[in-house]
Write an enzyme that holds these catalytic residues in place. Structure first.
Site, mmCIF file in Angstrom:
data_model
loop_
_atom_site.group_PDB
_atom_site.id
_atom_site.type_symbol
_atom_site.label_atom_id
_atom_site.label_comp_id
_atom_site.label_asym_id
_atom_site.label_seq_id
_atom_site.Cartn_x
_atom_site.Cartn_y
_atom_site.Cartn_z
ATOM 1 N N HIS A 155 0.836 -1.222 0.000
ATOM 2 C CA HIS A 155 0.000 0.000 0.000
ATOM 3 C C HIS A 155 0.862 1.260 0.000
ATOM 4 O O HIS A 155 0.417 2.307 0.460
ATOM 5 C CB HIS A 155 -0.949 0.035 1.208
ATOM 6 C CG HIS A 155 -1.633 -1.265 1.466
ATOM 7 N ND1 HIS A 155 -2.833 -1.607 0.879
ATOM 8 C CD2 HIS A 155 -1.265 -2.336 2.222
ATOM 9 C CE1 HIS A 155 -3.184 -2.815 1.282
ATOM 10 N NE2 HIS A 155 -2.249 -3.286 2.081
ATOM 11 N N SER A 276 16.369 20.900 -16.746
ATOM 12 C CA SER A 276 15.197 21.718 -17.023
ATOM 13 C C SER A 276 15.626 22.941 -17.820
ATOM 14 O O SER A 276 16.709 23.478 -17.611
ATOM 15 C CB SER A 276 14.563 22.151 -15.695
ATOM 16 O OG SER A 276 13.823 23.348 -15.870
ATOM 17 N N LYS A 282 17.288 21.340 -11.516
ATOM 18 C CA LYS A 282 16.559 20.101 -11.801
ATOM 19 C C LYS A 282 17.424 19.006 -12.409
ATOM 20 O O LYS A 282 18.284 19.263 -13.239
ATOM 21 C CB LYS A 282 15.387 20.381 -12.766
ATOM 22 C CG LYS A 282 14.258 21.204 -12.199
ATOM 23 C CD LYS A 282 13.571 20.582 -10.976
ATOM 24 C CE LYS A 282 12.837 19.311 -11.303
ATOM 25 N NZ LYS A 282 11.690 19.546 -12.193
ATOM 26 N N GLU A 289 10.174 7.925 -16.509
ATOM 27 C CA GLU A 289 8.818 8.384 -16.837
ATOM 28 C C GLU A 289 8.387 7.859 -18.207
ATOM 29 O O GLU A 289 7.238 7.460 -18.417
ATOM 30 C CB GLU A 289 8.767 9.913 -16.853
ATOM 31 C CG GLU A 289 8.991 10.523 -15.480
ATOM 32 C CD GLU A 289 9.204 12.026 -15.588
ATOM 33 O OE1 GLU A 289 8.243 12.760 -15.346
ATOM 34 O OE2 GLU A 289 10.315 12.455 -15.933
#
Ligand code: ARG
Length: 458
Positions: A155, A276, A282, A289
């Site tokens: 969970h 970025s 970043k 992803e």
């Protein structure tokens, strides 16, 4: 002029041409189509339908055509609707009159089915190899920080500490099943459709056994109508790929979490991250992803084919041409993601200190205390209840489970369980995540991988 111009009085409307041509995407089949065509012309010779000299001219010509493709010199003619017609047209130009015999007893329907099976058979092997390379990268990532552990989650709540190697091997096992599935598919689809003709076979004396054997198929088709209309092997391949993609998406999601500042369990190499355009600090895990995202199109490709096949009457229908783009796209996409993820895991450094700190969370020792009570003869439900009360005490008082246990003199014998890594040492059951159970698991994984490698190369 088309190959069927005899029956028609006007040429095809250009809109229909644009709709029906598949050359723009089926050129990738050239090698397998030529392989199938060579077996076919050998079959014609075997059956006495062409002479030895004609066979030799055709084989040489087909090699020349293949060389043109290999070197990027093949020129499509305006009438080449698909790769099959392009190859026959060019071979006929080069070979002269005998070229007109190539298509004897063959239809594009058994031709395309044969070509696509040859392509898919190789693709399944290639995908399986890509998965094996990813498994190697996962195992290597585990071995780079031996003994490292992290919280195991259910969970997405901390549950019990687990070894990093055990965690990464959990992914490896899903990939092992993926390879197994691909190889099952490869065995099942290894049937030759060549000789089925348009749908009903031919009156000419052909020998489908002979050509099946030449192409390394286990056997020829049993039913000519099934041979030209069956695309189960494409559907299965798209499913196998989609499920593998879903496994990769779960790994991708995990890498996104692990590399976030919130978890900070791992860092990807600079060569596998992006920056970025605006925010200088970043460092983004785009690779993970995209591994997560690409599974969407893999599922889409499977869905697209299933819907195309639904309700098709026997036997060949032009709808079947729509099997190709999903297949090519899924194979290409998965191979790319596999390679990128293998590279990403190769570049991964695991932040053992942060992960271990999280895994040493005293609450994660609760089950070990309960199991010690069981060893002392307390029924598990009562032990669970008792430890649950200690947890409740810690939560309400805002202290840790260790403090609560420390405050009870009769619980002093459990203090040792809170030592760094101690909980992990307790996990000894077969298949469990603990150092004691690890060697047996590594051995099982090794023997499964060895068996798969052997099957893959057979
Ligand atoms: N490009 C076609 C395909 O992929 C070839 C088959 C065409 N057959 C036909 N009977 N029109 O399915």
């Amino acid at each position: 002029m088309t190959l069927w111009s005899g029956r028609f009085s006007t040429s095809m409307d250009s809109t229909l041409w644009d709709l029906s041509q598949s050359y723009s995407f089926d050129q990738v089949l050239y090698h397998h189509d030529i392989m199938g065509t060579k077996a076919h012309v050998r079959g014609l010779h075997h059956s006495g339908l062409i002479t030895e000299d004609e066979l030799s001219v055709l084989l040489t010509t087909l090699d020349e055509v293949e060389a043109e493709f290999d070197r990027g010199l093949f020129v499509r003619s305006g009438s080449d609707e698909d790769i099959h017609m392009a190859i026959e047209r060019r071979a006929t130009e080069l070979a002269g009159d005998v070229g007109a015999k190539i298509h004897t007893s063959r239809s594009r329907n058994d031709q395309v089915a044969t070509t696509l099976r040859l392509f898919t058979r190789d693709a399944l092997t290639q995908v399986a190899e890509g998965i094996l390379a990813l498994i190697d990268a996962l195992r290597a990532a585990g071995e780079r920080t031996p003994g490292a552990y992290l919280p195991g989650y259910t969970h997405l709540q901390r549950a019990q500490p687990v070894l990093l190697s055990h965690h990464l091997q959990a992914h490896a096992w899903s990939l092992v099943r993926d390879i197994d599935r691909l190889l099952d598919n490869r065995d099942r689809m290894n049937v030759s459709p060549l000789g089925a003709g348009a749908l009903a076979g031919t009156s000419l004396p052909i020998d489908p056994d002979f050509t099946a054997d030449l192409l390394g198929f286990a056997e020829p088709f049993a039913n000519s109508m099934d041979a030209v209309s069956d695309r189960d092997f494409v559907a299965e391949t798209l499913f196998d790929i989609a499920l593998t993609g879903i496994h990769l998406s779960r790994m991708g999601e995990e890498l996104v979490l692990w590399t976030s500042a919130e978890f900070d369990f791992a860092t990807l190499g600079d060569n596998f991250t992006t920056g970025s355009s605006m925010l200088p600090q970043k460092k983004n895990s785009d690779v993970a992803e995209l591994a997560r995202a690409k599974s969407g199109r893999l599922v889409g490709n499977l869905t697209s084919l299933l819907v195309t096949l639904k309700g098709l009457p026997l036997s060949y229908n032009r709808d079947l041409q729509e099997d190709k783009e999903p297949l090519f796209d899924s194979v290409h996409t998965l191979l790319l993601v596999l390679e990128a993820l293998a590279g990403a895991y190769g570049s991964l450094s695991f932040n053992a200190a942060t992960a271990q700190l999280a895994a040493d969370d005293p609450f994660l020792v609760a089950i070990d205390i309960a199991e010690k009570l069981v060893e002392d003869g307390v029924p598990f439900r009562q032990a669970h209840e008792a430890v649950g009360r200690l947890v409740g005490e810690a939560v309400t008082s805002g202290t840790s489970l260790l403090d609560v246990v420390g405050a009870h003199h009769d619980l002093a014998r459990f203090i040792d369980l809170f030592r760094t890594g101690a909980a992990l040492q307790q996990r000894r059951s077969p298949g469990a995540s603990g150092p004691a159970a690890a060697p047996q698991q590594a051995e099982r994984l090794n023997s499964s991988l060895a068996a798969l490698r052997e099957r893959l190369n057979s």
